[in-house]
Design a protein around this motif. Structure first.
Motif, PDB file in Angstrom:
ATOM      1  N   VAL A 150       9.893  -9.936   6.422  1.00  0.00           N
ATOM      2  CA  VAL A 150       9.869  -8.735   7.246  1.00  0.00           C
ATOM      3  C   VAL A 150       9.301  -9.107   8.608  1.00  0.00           C
ATOM      4  N   VAL A 151      10.094  -8.916   9.668  1.00  0.00           N
ATOM      5  CA  VAL A 151       9.672  -9.344  11.008  1.00  0.00           C
ATOM      6  C   VAL A 151       8.909  -8.247  11.749  1.00  0.00           C
ATOM      7  N   GLY A 152       9.102  -6.995  11.352  1.00  0.00           N
ATOM      8  CA  GLY A 152       8.428  -5.874  11.997  1.00  0.00           C
ATOM      9  C   GLY A 152       8.486  -4.653  11.099  1.00  0.00           C
ATOM     10  N   VAL A 153       7.549  -3.728  11.311  1.00  0.00           N
ATOM     11  CA  VAL A 153       7.441  -2.545  10.449  1.00  0.00           C
ATOM     12  C   VAL A 153       7.555  -1.278  11.281  1.00  0.00           C
ATOM     13  N   ILE A 154       8.366  -0.340  10.805  1.00  0.00           N
ATOM     14  CA  ILE A 154       8.483   0.987  11.408  1.00  0.00           C
ATOM     15  C   ILE A 154       7.584   1.939  10.620  1.00  0.00           C
ATOM     16  N   GLY A 155       6.568   2.471  11.261  1.00  0.00           N
ATOM     17  CA  GLY A 155       5.635   3.373  10.588  1.00  0.00           C
ATOM     18  C   GLY A 155       4.204   2.978  10.924  1.00  0.00           C
ATOM     19  N   ALA A 156       3.249   3.660  10.349  1.00  0.00           N
ATOM     20  CA  ALA A 156       3.446   4.730   9.380  1.00  0.00           C
ATOM     21  C   ALA A 156       3.421   6.081  10.083  1.00  0.00           C
ATOM     22  N   SER A 157       3.275   7.136   9.272  1.00  0.00           N
ATOM     23  CA  SER A 157       3.270   8.487   9.806  1.00  0.00           C
ATOM     24  C   SER A 157       1.848   8.925  10.154  1.00  0.00           C
ATOM     25  N   GLY A 158       1.006   9.148   9.149  1.00  0.00           N
ATOM     26  CA  GLY A 158      -0.363   9.573   9.396  1.00  0.00           C
ATOM     27  C   GLY A 158      -1.194   8.477  10.038  1.00  0.00           C
ATOM     28  N   SER A 159      -2.115   8.859  10.912  1.00  0.00           N
ATOM     29  CA  SER A 159      -2.936   7.873  11.617  1.00  0.00           C
ATOM     30  C   SER A 159      -3.809   7.071  10.666  1.00  0.00           C
ATOM     31  N   SER A 160      -4.403   7.736   9.667  1.00  0.00           N
ATOM     32  CA  SER A 160      -5.261   7.012   8.728  1.00  0.00           C
ATOM     33  C   SER A 160      -4.477   5.961   7.958  1.00  0.00           C
ATOM     34  N   VAL A 161      -3.221   6.265   7.659  1.00  0.00           N
ATOM     35  CA  VAL A 161      -2.353   5.305   6.971  1.00  0.00           C
ATOM     36  C   VAL A 161      -2.027   4.139   7.894  1.00  0.00           C
ATOM     37  N   SER A 162      -1.668   4.444   9.148  1.00  0.00           N
ATOM     38  CA  SER A 162      -1.338   3.380  10.099  1.00  0.00           C
ATOM     39  C   SER A 162      -2.528   2.465  10.349  1.00  0.00           C
ATOM     40  N   ILE A 163      -3.729   3.038  10.418  1.00  0.00           N
ATOM     41  CA  ILE A 163      -4.927   2.234  10.643  1.00  0.00           C
ATOM     42  C   ILE A 163      -5.140   1.259   9.491  1.00  0.00           C
ATOM     43  N   MET A 164      -5.004   1.747   8.268  1.00  0.00           N
ATOM     44  CA  MET A 164      -5.198   0.890   7.098  1.00  0.00           C
ATOM     45  C   MET A 164      -4.147  -0.224   7.060  1.00  0.00           C
ATOM     46  N   VAL A 165      -2.898   0.136   7.294  1.00  0.00           N
ATOM     47  CA  VAL A 165      -1.807  -0.845   7.241  1.00  0.00           C
ATOM     48  C   VAL A 165      -1.915  -1.837   8.399  1.00  0.00           C
ATOM     49  N   PRO A 184      -6.541   8.304  18.756  1.00  0.00           N
ATOM     50  CA  PRO A 184      -6.915   7.536  19.951  1.00  0.00           C
ATOM     51  C   PRO A 184      -7.393   6.119  19.638  1.00  0.00           C
ATOM     52  N   GLU A 185      -8.045   5.920  18.484  1.00  0.00           N
ATOM     53  CA  GLU A 185      -8.600   4.600  18.203  1.00  0.00           C
ATOM     54  C   GLU A 185      -7.525   3.528  18.047  1.00  0.00           C
ATOM     55  N   LEU A 186      -6.284   3.934  17.773  1.00  0.00           N
ATOM     56  CA  LEU A 186      -5.194   2.968  17.670  1.00  0.00           C
ATOM     57  C   LEU A 186      -4.811   2.378  19.029  1.00  0.00           C
ATOM     58  N   SER A 187      -5.394   2.923  20.093  1.00  0.00           N
ATOM     59  CA  SER A 187      -5.162   2.366  21.427  1.00  0.00           C
ATOM     60  C   SER A 187      -6.030   1.140  21.694  1.00  0.00           C
ATOM     61  N   ASP A 188      -6.958   0.839  20.778  1.00  0.00           N
ATOM     62  CA  ASP A 188      -7.838  -0.309  20.937  1.00  0.00           C
ATOM     63  C   ASP A 188      -7.047  -1.589  20.683  1.00  0.00           C
ATOM     64  N   ASP A 189      -6.669  -2.272  21.749  1.00  0.00           N
ATOM     65  CA  ASP A 189      -5.808  -3.446  21.630  1.00  0.00           C
ATOM     66  C   ASP A 189      -6.545  -4.656  21.057  1.00  0.00           C
ATOM     67  N   ARG A 190      -7.861  -4.583  20.953  1.00  0.00           N
ATOM     68  CA  ARG A 190      -8.602  -5.697  20.353  1.00  0.00           C
ATOM     69  C   ARG A 190      -8.558  -5.615  18.829  1.00  0.00           C
ATOM     70  N   ARG A 191      -8.561  -4.398  18.292  1.00  0.00           N
ATOM     71  CA  ARG A 191      -8.554  -4.224  16.834  1.00  0.00           C
ATOM     72  C   ARG A 191      -7.150  -4.028  16.284  1.00  0.00           C
ATOM     73  N   TYR A 192      -6.287  -3.412  17.075  1.00  0.00           N
ATOM     74  CA  TYR A 192      -4.931  -3.087  16.604  1.00  0.00           C
ATOM     75  C   TYR A 192      -3.914  -3.695  17.570  1.00  0.00           C
ATOM     76  N   GLU A 227     -10.297  16.385   7.937  1.00  0.00           N
ATOM     77  CA  GLU A 227     -11.076  15.168   7.801  1.00  0.00           C
ATOM     78  C   GLU A 227     -10.157  13.954   7.913  1.00  0.00           C
ATOM     79  N   GLY A 228     -10.578  12.955   8.652  1.00  0.00           N
ATOM     80  CA  GLY A 228      -9.761  11.765   8.853  1.00  0.00           C
ATOM     81  C   GLY A 228      -9.609  11.433  10.326  1.00  0.00           C
ATOM     82  N   SER A 229      -8.959  10.323  10.587  1.00  0.00           N
ATOM     83  CA  SER A 229      -8.855   9.820  11.962  1.00  0.00           C
ATOM     84  C   SER A 229      -8.149  10.796  12.882  1.00  0.00           C
ATOM     85  N   TYR A 230      -7.024  11.353  12.440  1.00  0.00           N
ATOM     86  CA  TYR A 230      -6.250  12.230  13.327  1.00  0.00           C
ATOM     87  C   TYR A 230      -7.063  13.451  13.737  1.00  0.00           C
TER      88      TYR A 230
END
Length: 610
Positions: A150-165, A184-192, A227-230
């Motif tokens: 798998v060269v790339g992944v489309i997803g996920a939907s919920g932010s908490s899911v995307s963060i974990m994946v 917003p935390e998914l904008s952190d280019d050092r972690r994600y 409750e959760g990231s979003y």
């Protein structure tokens, strides 16, 4: 290839909960022994290049059960949007010619830990396996089927899911493009650093919502978050921006717990808590579909129809499902969602899907039963609340209601973004080669990520699809109001947009008046919650005397829905109790008078129903 020992050491250093880390270690150990990891129920489409897909096909199950009911719109519509996009790309002679895109699509069941387990399927080909101690019964070494890369992944939907994946995909340098995650935390280019998205982050959305609240003249609001990231990060951004902007007080911030013993009691308690600040009737919501539905139901049980003024984030958007049977409570709600367009080609594609021509979707039979409220004569049918038999001749859109789900466009744009990146990568690395050359096969995720971040093409809505250095899409939002009264066609009405600044389409019905009135120099006259709803902005240069003035002005007036009709004594927000503005200067709870050089007085209003 990634060696298992090195990977396990890295994982133990990451901040995963113990239970999650245990699942990861066991799964990766199984992979290293050559065992198939998870996802026995998934969609596989053969191709020269394989993309992963993560979709919430099912809702979160009850305690101890990973998956619940099927999600027709958020799950199946979005999944089918990826399949539709793949069909379009593979039939396009100008995009990735001589290269066929394949897919491995998995169900996250709207749960981050379950999605993490499933996503390990994507990394099997990148784990160095030790099969030295594995032998067949005849003593020969086994022949393992090589998993697809798998060269790339489309997803996920919920932010908490995307963060974990995203935490696991970045270890294997697999780029990921989300179609719905906005934390917003998914904008952190050092972690994600391998994460990108075709939807704007909530930091843009929060700014737009602050602008809406202030434009409506409200200065005292409550916030409500799932409750959760979003939810929590969205409210955090809204609160921070409102403090920086000034003139807006947060009465209280309420959180909806994720794990609930008694769903009804918990939501009834939340409504009671919101009623503790009666002057704060405007509620800013960052919550998921189910929580929105439950909070509206609780408000109705509390006989509070017409009390709350909802401002919903993009998780509410223009969705109908959360409002089902609670339309009266939602009347007048103002919602926001990323600017989008209906993809007509997808409508034609999806409404033509049948049990016969869509066997590649392993969840389609379950969708069919739920959509048409019937039961298929197949083993494993989950439909137990009806005896009606499916004929197979039912048709989507004719025998059932159909409306394109709001994120379909973004799923398509995400797949096309990956395709355009692969296209340019293929042109650069395989100029004299037909198809995927060895250089491209060995290029790795870092190189593909650079191509993803540099894509620029017109998406499904006709607007450019681009990413900034953090992998975020630009902020472009439509603003809606839900209207049911005084209209022949109830539903969401587009009332404005936000692209770096707010534009409200307030002049739907206008009348020119000449009026004479006396004003105090420090008071902006507002009748925001009376049958004729006006907010007047006056201009100091027109004043003649300091204390008492009489002047004539041309006024643009509009009539608003009776939904926001209130007695003057009941005016919320504009009459904030300053003692409840914690850590805020009480003087800042009064919106400042806005200055202008125009020679007229304009009364602003939310658009009338039509």
């Amino acid at each position: 290839m990634v060696q298992l020992g090195k990977l396990l050491r890295v994982l133990t250093l990451m901040k995963f909960p113990c239970c999650v880390l245990e699942v990861l270690l066991c799964a990766l150990a199984a992979a290293a022994r050559g065992q198939e990891m998870y996802a026995p129920h998934s969609i596989r489409i053969e191709g020269d290049v394989t993309l992963g897909g993560l979709f919430p096909v099912h809702a979160k199950g009850p305690s101890g059960v990973p998956c619940g009911d099927i999600k027709r719109e958020n799950g199946i519509h979005r999944l089918e949007a990826m399949l539709y996009a793949l069909d379009q790309i593979n039939s396009d002679p100008n995009l990735l010619p001589n290269v066929t895109l394949g897919a491995r699509i998995l169900d996250t069941c709207s749960r981050d830990t379950y999605a993490l387990e499933q996503s390990l399927t994507f990394v099997q080909a990148l784990i160095q396996k030790d099969t030295s101690d594995v032998r067949c019964t005849n003593g020969e070494p086994p022949v393992f089927v090589k998993p697809e890369k798998v060269v790339g992944v489309i997803g996920a939907s919920g932010s908490s899911v995307s963060i974990m994946v995203a935490n696991i995909l970045r270890l294997f340098q697999i780029p990921q493009i989300s179609y719905a995650s906005t934390a917003p935390e998914l904008s952190d280019d050092r972690r994600y650093d391998f994460f990108s998205r075709v939807v704007p982050p909530d930091s843009f959305q929060a700014q737009a919502m602050v602008d809406i609240v202030k434009a409506l003249g409200w200065n005292y609001v409550s916030t409500l978050a799932s409750e959760g990231s979003y939810g929590e990060k969205g409210v955090e951004s809204f609160t921070q921006i409102s403090k920086e902007a000034g003139g807006l007080c947060i009465a209280q911030s309420v959180r909806i717990p994720q794990e609930r013993k008694d769903r009804t009691i918990d939501f009834d308690r939340i409504i009671k808590q919101l009623l503790d600040t009666p002057n704060s009737r405007a509620v800013v919501i960052f919550a998921n579909d189910e929580d929105i539905k439950q909070i509206l139901a609780a408000a109705k049980r509390a006989d509070q129809v017409g009390h709350f003024l909802w401002v919903g984030s993009d998780s509410w958007g223009s969705k109908i499902n959360p409002l089902h049977q609670h339309e009266d409570i939602a009347e007048g709600a103002i919602t926001i969602q990323p600017k989008r367009a209906t993809v007509e080609g997808f409508d034609a594609y999806f409404t033509s899907r049948t049990l016969e021509n869509n066997r590649r979707n392993v969840w389609f039979a379950e969708y069919w039963e739920e959509n048409f409220n019937c039961k298929l004569t197949i083993s494993g049918s989950k439909k137990e609340d009806t005896d009606r038999k499916c004929t197979g001749q039912e048709r989507i859109g004719k025998d059932s209601n159909y409306e394109q789900e709001g994120k379909v466009q973004f799923v398509i744009d995400a797949v096309y973004a990956m395709a355009h990146a692969l296209h340019h990568m293929n042109k650069d690395l395989c100029a004299d080669y037909r198809g995927v050359c060895p250089e491209m096969e060995q290029a790795g995720g870092k190189k593909l990520l650079k191509y993803i971040r540099n894509v620029n093409f017109n998406g499904s809505a006709g607007t450019p699809v681009t990413f900034n250095k953090n992998g975020d899409a630009p902020g472009r939002y439509d603003i809606f109001q839900y209207q049911t009264t005084n209209t022949t066609n109830p539903g969401y009405r587009l009332i404005g947009q936000w692209t770096d600044e707010l534009q409200l389409n307030l002049y739907i019905q206008t009348t020119t008046l000449t009026i004479s009135m006396n004003l105090s120099a420090s008071v902006a006259l507002g009748m925001l919650y009376m049958p004729k709803v006006y907010i007047i902005i006056f201009h100091p240069e027109l004043n003649v005397q300091k204390r008492k003035r009489s002047f004539k002005a041309v006024v643009t007036a509009a009539t608003m829905s009776s939904r926001l009709s209130h007695k003057p004594s009941d005016r919320p927000n504009g009459e904030a109790k300053t003692e409840l503005c914690e850590n805020v200067d009480p003087n800042n709870c009064i919106p400042p008078v806005r200055k202008s050089v125009q020679k007229s007085v304009t009364w602003y209003t939310i658009p009338p129903t039509v």
